[in-house]
Scaffold this motif. Structure first.
Motif, PDB file in Angstrom:
ATOM      1  N   PHE A 157       2.990  35.829  -9.225  1.00  0.00           N
ATOM      2  CA  PHE A 157       2.837  34.393  -9.459  1.00  0.00           C
ATOM      3  C   PHE A 157       4.135  33.611  -9.284  1.00  0.00           C
ATOM      4  O   PHE A 157       4.116  32.379  -9.321  1.00  0.00           O
ATOM      5  CB  PHE A 157       2.242  34.130 -10.846  1.00  0.00           C
ATOM      6  CG  PHE A 157       3.010  34.744 -12.000  1.00  0.00           C
ATOM      7  CD1 PHE A 157       4.158  34.147 -12.490  1.00  0.00           C
ATOM      8  CD2 PHE A 157       2.562  35.917 -12.596  1.00  0.00           C
ATOM      9  CE1 PHE A 157       4.852  34.699 -13.552  1.00  0.00           C
ATOM     10  CE2 PHE A 157       3.247  36.484 -13.654  1.00  0.00           C
ATOM     11  CZ  PHE A 157       4.399  35.882 -14.132  1.00  0.00           C
ATOM     12  N   GLU A 158       5.275  34.293  -9.091  1.00  0.00           N
ATOM     13  CA  GLU A 158       6.535  33.590  -8.856  1.00  0.00           C
ATOM     14  C   GLU A 158       6.888  33.514  -7.371  1.00  0.00           C
ATOM     15  O   GLU A 158       7.885  32.896  -6.996  1.00  0.00           O
ATOM     16  CB  GLU A 158       7.682  34.256  -9.620  1.00  0.00           C
ATOM     17  CG  GLU A 158       7.615  34.050 -11.125  1.00  0.00           C
ATOM     18  CD  GLU A 158       8.886  34.469 -11.838  1.00  0.00           C
ATOM     19  OE1 GLU A 158       9.864  34.862 -11.141  1.00  0.00           O
ATOM     20  OE2 GLU A 158       8.918  34.396 -13.082  1.00  0.00           O
ATOM     21  N   LEU A 159       6.083  34.119  -6.514  1.00  0.00           N
ATOM     22  CA  LEU A 159       6.362  34.114  -5.082  1.00  0.00           C
ATOM     23  C   LEU A 159       5.749  32.872  -4.419  1.00  0.00           C
ATOM     24  O   LEU A 159       4.761  32.324  -4.895  1.00  0.00           O
ATOM     25  CB  LEU A 159       5.792  35.382  -4.429  1.00  0.00           C
ATOM     26  CG  LEU A 159       6.390  36.707  -4.898  1.00  0.00           C
ATOM     27  CD1 LEU A 159       5.750  37.856  -4.134  1.00  0.00           C
ATOM     28  CD2 LEU A 159       7.894  36.737  -4.733  1.00  0.00           C
ATOM     29  N   ARG A 184       6.361  34.606   1.693  1.00  0.00           N
ATOM     30  CA  ARG A 184       6.065  35.658   0.716  1.00  0.00           C
ATOM     31  C   ARG A 184       6.364  37.038   1.292  1.00  0.00           C
ATOM     32  O   ARG A 184       7.003  37.879   0.633  1.00  0.00           O
ATOM     33  CB  ARG A 184       4.608  35.564   0.268  1.00  0.00           C
ATOM     34  CG  ARG A 184       4.184  36.662  -0.688  1.00  0.00           C
ATOM     35  CD  ARG A 184       2.839  36.394  -1.321  1.00  0.00           C
ATOM     36  NE  ARG A 184       2.877  35.240  -2.211  1.00  0.00           N
ATOM     37  CZ  ARG A 184       2.080  35.086  -3.268  1.00  0.00           C
ATOM     38  NH1 ARG A 184       1.194  36.026  -3.582  1.00  0.00           N
ATOM     39  NH2 ARG A 184       2.155  34.013  -4.026  1.00  0.00           N
ATOM     40  N   LEU A 185       5.907  37.289   2.506  1.00  0.00           N
ATOM     41  CA  LEU A 185       6.154  38.593   3.124  1.00  0.00           C
ATOM     42  C   LEU A 185       7.636  38.822   3.365  1.00  0.00           C
ATOM     43  O   LEU A 185       8.134  39.947   3.247  1.00  0.00           O
ATOM     44  CB  LEU A 185       5.375  38.718   4.427  1.00  0.00           C
ATOM     45  CG  LEU A 185       3.853  38.854   4.291  1.00  0.00           C
ATOM     46  CD1 LEU A 185       3.195  38.911   5.662  1.00  0.00           C
ATOM     47  CD2 LEU A 185       3.478  40.088   3.475  1.00  0.00           C
ATOM     48  N   ASP A 186       8.363  37.765   3.694  1.00  0.00           N
ATOM     49  CA  ASP A 186       9.806  37.898   3.900  1.00  0.00           C
ATOM     50  C   ASP A 186      10.485  38.399   2.626  1.00  0.00           C
ATOM     51  O   ASP A 186      11.332  39.306   2.673  1.00  0.00           O
ATOM     52  CB  ASP A 186      10.400  36.555   4.317  1.00  0.00           C
ATOM     53  CG  ASP A 186      11.901  36.634   4.559  1.00  0.00           C
ATOM     54  OD1 ASP A 186      12.320  37.402   5.453  1.00  0.00           O
ATOM     55  OD2 ASP A 186      12.666  35.955   3.843  1.00  0.00           O
ATOM     56  N   ILE A 187      10.109  37.850   1.474  1.00  0.00           N
ATOM     57  CA  ILE A 187      10.680  38.299   0.201  1.00  0.00           C
ATOM     58  C   ILE A 187      10.276  39.740  -0.094  1.00  0.00           C
ATOM     59  O   ILE A 187      11.104  40.567  -0.501  1.00  0.00           O
ATOM     60  CB  ILE A 187      10.224  37.371  -0.938  1.00  0.00           C
ATOM     61  CG1 ILE A 187      10.850  35.978  -0.761  1.00  0.00           C
ATOM     62  CG2 ILE A 187      10.600  37.955  -2.297  1.00  0.00           C
ATOM     63  CD1 ILE A 187      10.339  34.957  -1.751  1.00  0.00           C
ATOM     64  N   TYR A 199      -0.050  41.378  -4.045  1.00  0.00           N
ATOM     65  CA  TYR A 199       0.804  40.271  -3.621  1.00  0.00           C
ATOM     66  C   TYR A 199       0.159  39.445  -2.498  1.00  0.00           C
ATOM     67  O   TYR A 199       0.494  38.281  -2.315  1.00  0.00           O
ATOM     68  CB  TYR A 199       2.146  40.807  -3.122  1.00  0.00           C
ATOM     69  CG  TYR A 199       3.009  41.408  -4.208  1.00  0.00           C
ATOM     70  CD1 TYR A 199       3.682  40.598  -5.117  1.00  0.00           C
ATOM     71  CD2 TYR A 199       3.165  42.788  -4.327  1.00  0.00           C
ATOM     72  CE1 TYR A 199       4.485  41.136  -6.110  1.00  0.00           C
ATOM     73  CE2 TYR A 199       3.956  43.340  -5.320  1.00  0.00           C
ATOM     74  CZ  TYR A 199       4.613  42.508  -6.209  1.00  0.00           C
ATOM     75  OH  TYR A 199       5.405  43.044  -7.200  1.00  0.00           O
ATOM     76  N   VAL A 200      -0.752  40.046  -1.752  1.00  0.00           N
ATOM     77  CA  VAL A 200      -1.361  39.377  -0.601  1.00  0.00           C
ATOM     78  C   VAL A 200      -2.764  38.857  -0.915  1.00  0.00           C
ATOM     79  O   VAL A 200      -3.190  37.839  -0.365  1.00  0.00           O
ATOM     80  CB  VAL A 200      -1.405  40.333   0.613  1.00  0.00           C
ATOM     81  CG1 VAL A 200      -2.074  39.672   1.813  1.00  0.00           C
ATOM     82  CG2 VAL A 200       0.009  40.771   0.982  1.00  0.00           C
ATOM     83  N   GLN A 201      -3.469  39.516  -1.824  1.00  0.00           N
ATOM     84  CA  GLN A 201      -4.847  39.149  -2.145  1.00  0.00           C
ATOM     85  C   GLN A 201      -5.023  37.664  -2.486  1.00  0.00           C
ATOM     86  O   GLN A 201      -5.979  37.024  -2.015  1.00  0.00           O
ATOM     87  CB  GLN A 201      -5.351  40.006  -3.313  1.00  0.00           C
ATOM     88  CG  GLN A 201      -6.807  39.741  -3.716  1.00  0.00           C
ATOM     89  CD  GLN A 201      -7.779  40.168  -2.630  1.00  0.00           C
ATOM     90  OE1 GLN A 201      -7.682  41.267  -2.111  1.00  0.00           O
ATOM     91  NE2 GLN A 201      -8.725  39.300  -2.288  1.00  0.00           N
ATOM     92  N   TYR A 239       1.703  52.448   6.408  1.00  0.00           N
ATOM     93  CA  TYR A 239       2.649  51.531   5.770  1.00  0.00           C
ATOM     94  C   TYR A 239       2.700  50.220   6.542  1.00  0.00           C
ATOM     95  O   TYR A 239       2.420  50.175   7.743  1.00  0.00           O
ATOM     96  CB  TYR A 239       4.063  52.140   5.739  1.00  0.00           C
ATOM     97  CG  TYR A 239       4.208  53.325   4.822  1.00  0.00           C
ATOM     98  CD1 TYR A 239       4.595  53.154   3.497  1.00  0.00           C
ATOM     99  CD2 TYR A 239       3.979  54.629   5.281  1.00  0.00           C
ATOM    100  CE1 TYR A 239       4.739  54.240   2.642  1.00  0.00           C
ATOM    101  CE2 TYR A 239       4.117  55.721   4.441  1.00  0.00           C
ATOM    102  CZ  TYR A 239       4.501  55.527   3.125  1.00  0.00           C
ATOM    103  OH  TYR A 239       4.648  56.600   2.282  1.00  0.00           O
ATOM    104  N   TYR A 240       3.087  49.160   5.822  1.00  0.00           N
ATOM    105  CA  TYR A 240       3.275  47.852   6.437  1.00  0.00           C
ATOM    106  C   TYR A 240       4.727  47.429   6.276  1.00  0.00           C
ATOM    107  O   TYR A 240       5.319  47.601   5.204  1.00  0.00           O
ATOM    108  CB  TYR A 240       2.344  46.813   5.809  1.00  0.00           C
ATOM    109  CG  TYR A 240       0.888  47.060   6.105  1.00  0.00           C
ATOM    110  CD1 TYR A 240       0.302  46.554   7.261  1.00  0.00           C
ATOM    111  CD2 TYR A 240       0.096  47.826   5.246  1.00  0.00           C
ATOM    112  CE1 TYR A 240      -1.042  46.789   7.543  1.00  0.00           C
ATOM    113  CE2 TYR A 240      -1.238  48.067   5.526  1.00  0.00           C
ATOM    114  CZ  TYR A 240      -1.793  47.546   6.683  1.00  0.00           C
ATOM    115  OH  TYR A 240      -3.119  47.791   6.975  1.00  0.00           O
ATOM    116  N   SER A 241       5.285  46.889   7.337  1.00  0.00           N
ATOM    117  CA  SER A 241       6.680  46.440   7.331  1.00  0.00           C
ATOM    118  C   SER A 241       6.792  45.116   8.085  1.00  0.00           C
ATOM    119  O   SER A 241       5.823  44.640   8.687  1.00  0.00           O
ATOM    120  CB  SER A 241       7.603  47.499   7.958  1.00  0.00           C
ATOM    121  OG  SER A 241       7.191  47.782   9.278  1.00  0.00           O
ATOM    122  N   SER A 242       7.982  44.529   8.054  1.00  0.00           N
ATOM    123  CA  SER A 242       8.185  43.242   8.691  1.00  0.00           C
ATOM    124  C   SER A 242       8.111  43.350  10.207  1.00  0.00           C
ATOM    125  O   SER A 242       8.484  44.364  10.788  1.00  0.00           O
ATOM    126  CB  SER A 242       9.546  42.671   8.290  1.00  0.00           C
ATOM    127  OG  SER A 242       9.833  41.495   8.993  1.00  0.00           O
TER     128      SER A 242
END
Length: 344
Positions: free
Chosen positions: A277-279, A286-289, A305-307, A334-337
């Motif tokens: 809730f702070e993102l 959001r994904l960058d953080i 975090y994505v839902q 896995y997921y990455s940038s």
């Protein structure tokens, strides 16, 4: 100054504060009682003519001769607004309620009620009435004297701990106690409305039978233990975390998903405070953080975090496919940038 180009709007003090807080990226929306629609400007290659009235072919009387009629055109447009069903971004609801934290009846000094009425919330939040109500039920929020407040994490921790101390004194588990007993015990601690909300947040209720919601309790205690330090030696944290739990609750590392992350690459390994809730609500920000804090995420860990950012068209997997890069290591996805990031 052209009065048609500048419009004056009278707003409440709370609404003005909200506008000045930097929410200039919000789109215009229209709301029904249960849904929110985003208005976006779209272009068309056809010229759209605005006329006061127009006779359609089926209504024109068939005559042997044709009569031309002068038709006034008020405007010619090449853009229009289209209305699309959208999932409202309700993080702002928690943010505005956080200005009025509730820390328990003994901390209430003001004679007049403080907080926001539901009418005020509807004026401030870009969402339908039903969506706001549903979110209020999910949030640790309650209505006191007609005003909505956010229940403070410290208060919630103390509420659960107080009930646990009673159970320990009586040498009982929560499963052995009927709901009516819990309501009677906690009536001395706070109002029935607050106690009912806390029960709904941290317990599974089946008729008159109760059971701790282990994930909710574990996340609450993590939120209480972590904020001041922001990061905690993982061994010390897991020990303190488990020792603080009520009887019958076993904390699991998976319970930290959406609240904190464990950084095993640092020395010593750390548990970092990272509540969803702070993102920011922008998916790229959001994904960058997230990827700066951890370079690779499993679907299970990143889902909380994505839902909240999913909508009717894109679920979690679809959003990650669109905005992140996937890879498989030892059979685990896995997921990455999509871009190079550096872990902090």
């Amino acid at each position: 100054m052209d009065s048609k180009q500048v419009k004056l709007l009278e707003v409440s003090k709370d609404t003005l504060e909200y506008v000045n807080s930097g929410n200039d990226d919000a789109h215009v929306v229209m709301c029904s009682n249960s849904s929110t629609f985003e208005l976006k400007e779209a272009e068309t290659s056809n010229s759209l003519l605005l006329m006061p009235s127009l006779a359609h072919g089926t209504t024109i009387e068939q005559k042997s001769t044709r009569t031309l009629k002068k038709q006034e055109v008020f405007g010619i447009y090449h853009t229009y607004y289209e209305m699309k069903l959208t999932k409202p971004k309700l993080q702002s609801l928690r943010n505005v309620l956080a200005r009025y934290p509730y820390k328990g009846k003994n901390s209430e000094l003001a004679k007049d009620p403080i907080g926001l009425s539901f009418t005020e919330l509807k004026d401030m939040i870009q969402a339908s009435e039903e969506e706001i109500i549903n979110k209020l039920q999910e949030l640790p929020a309650a209505k006191l004297r007609g005003k909505w407040r956010l229940l403070d994490v410290g208060f919630l921790f103390a509420w659960v701990s107080y009930l646990d101390s009673i159970l320990r004194e009586k040498q009982l588990t929560l499963e052995e106690v009927p709901l009516t007993d819990v309501e009677d015990w906690m009536a001395l601690y706070d109002s029935s409305d607050i106690n009912t909300k806390c029960i709904s947040l941290f317990m599974e209720v089946d008729g008159d039978c109760l059971k701790w919601n282990s994930t909710a309790v574990s996340q609450l205690f993590a939120l209480y233990l972590l904020p001041e330090l922001r990061a905690f030696d993982s061994n010390d944290f897991f020990t303190a975390w488990q020792q603080s739990m009520p009887i019958g609750v076993t904390a699991s590392e998976d319970d930290l998903n959406g609240v904190a992350l464990v950084d095993y690459d640092s020395t010593p390994s750390l548990v970092k405070y990272l509540p969803e809730f702070e993102l920011p609500e922008d998916i790229n920000e959001r994904l960058d953080i997230l990827f700066r804090n951890r370079s690779k995420w499993t679907l299970q860990a990143i889902t909380p975090y994505v839902q909240p950012l999913t909508d009717n068209n894109l679920n979690v997997a679809a959003l990650l496919t669109k905005y992140a890069r996937s890879s498989t290591i030892n059979g685990v996805k896995y997921y990455s940038s999509k871009y190079i990031t550096h872990t902090q």
